[in-house]
Design a protein around this motif. Structure first.
Motif, short mmCIF file in Angstrom:
data_model
loop_
_atom_site.label_atom_id
_atom_site.label_comp_id
_atom_site.label_asym_id
_atom_site.label_seq_id
_atom_site.Cartn_x
_atom_site.Cartn_y
_atom_site.Cartn_z
N VAL A 249 -6.54 -5.94 -19.74
CA VAL A 249 -7.82 -6.65 -19.82
C VAL A 249 -8.85 -5.71 -20.44
O VAL A 249 -8.87 -4.52 -20.14
N VAL B 256 -9.54 -12.16 -12.82
CA VAL B 256 -9.28 -12.12 -14.25
C VAL B 256 -7.80 -11.79 -14.43
O VAL B 256 -7.36 -10.71 -14.04
N VAL C 234 -6.79 -10.66 -20.78
CA VAL C 234 -8.09 -11.29 -21.05
C VAL C 234 -9.02 -10.32 -21.77
O VAL C 234 -8.99 -9.11 -21.53
N SER C 235 -9.85 -10.87 -22.62
CA SER C 235 -10.88 -10.09 -23.30
C SER C 235 -12.25 -10.69 -22.93
O SER C 235 -12.48 -11.88 -23.15
N VAL D 86 -10.39 -16.64 -14.44
CA VAL D 86 -10.14 -16.56 -15.87
C VAL D 86 -8.64 -16.40 -16.07
O VAL D 86 -8.03 -15.42 -15.64
N ASN E 199 -4.76 -14.29 -21.00
CA ASN E 199 -4.97 -14.27 -22.46
C ASN E 199 -6.19 -15.07 -22.93
O ASN E 199 -6.28 -15.42 -24.10
N ALA E 200 -7.12 -15.35 -22.04
CA ALA E 200 -8.36 -16.03 -22.44
C ALA E 200 -9.27 -15.03 -23.14
O ALA E 200 -9.16 -13.82 -22.94
N LYS E 201 -10.16 -15.56 -23.96
CA LYS E 201 -11.12 -14.72 -24.67
C LYS E 201 -12.52 -15.27 -24.40
O LYS E 201 -12.80 -16.43 -24.65
#
Length: 116
Positions: free
Chosen positions: A48, A61, A65-66, A78, A81-83
């Protein structure tokens, strides 16, 4: 919260604060920008990236994730791999796996969801 001093310099940037009082947990492979704050029961998965001056409070998270710079995440989940773009203010929401939240997004109502 105790970090391995040999590893923490590459993981936690100068000015970042982690809350041991409220049980923040960050996986060793996460990367934190400068002046990041975690509070409440915040859990951050592996791989992350947390942008500069982001604040997380009672957030989970998932891996990969970014999170952009200057974001506020509170009472949210979150997915992997969500941005999340810069300057987002997400409260009481769900970001699905692989979802992209544009910069400047602010949640308008409790329980709002972002999906692919």
């Amino acid at each position: 919260l105790k970090l391995d001093p040999a590893a923490s310099s590459s993981l936690v940037a100068k000015g970042a604060t982690l809350s041991a009082k409220f049980n923040s947990i960050l996986m060793p492979s996460c990367s934190m920008g400068e002046k990041v704050q975690t509070k409440g029961c915040t859990i951050v998965g592996g791989n992350v990236t947390l942008g500069d001056r982001s604040k997380l409070n009672n957030v989970v998270v998932m891996d990969g994730v970014s999170v952009g710079n200057n974001c506020v995440l509170q009472n949210s989940l979150v997915g992997a791999n969500a941005k999340i773009g810069d300057n987002c203010n997400l409260r009481d929401c769900q970001v699905g796996p692989g979802a992209e939240v544009p910069s400047g997004t602010k949640t308008l109502e409790k329980g709002e969801a972002f999906h692919v």
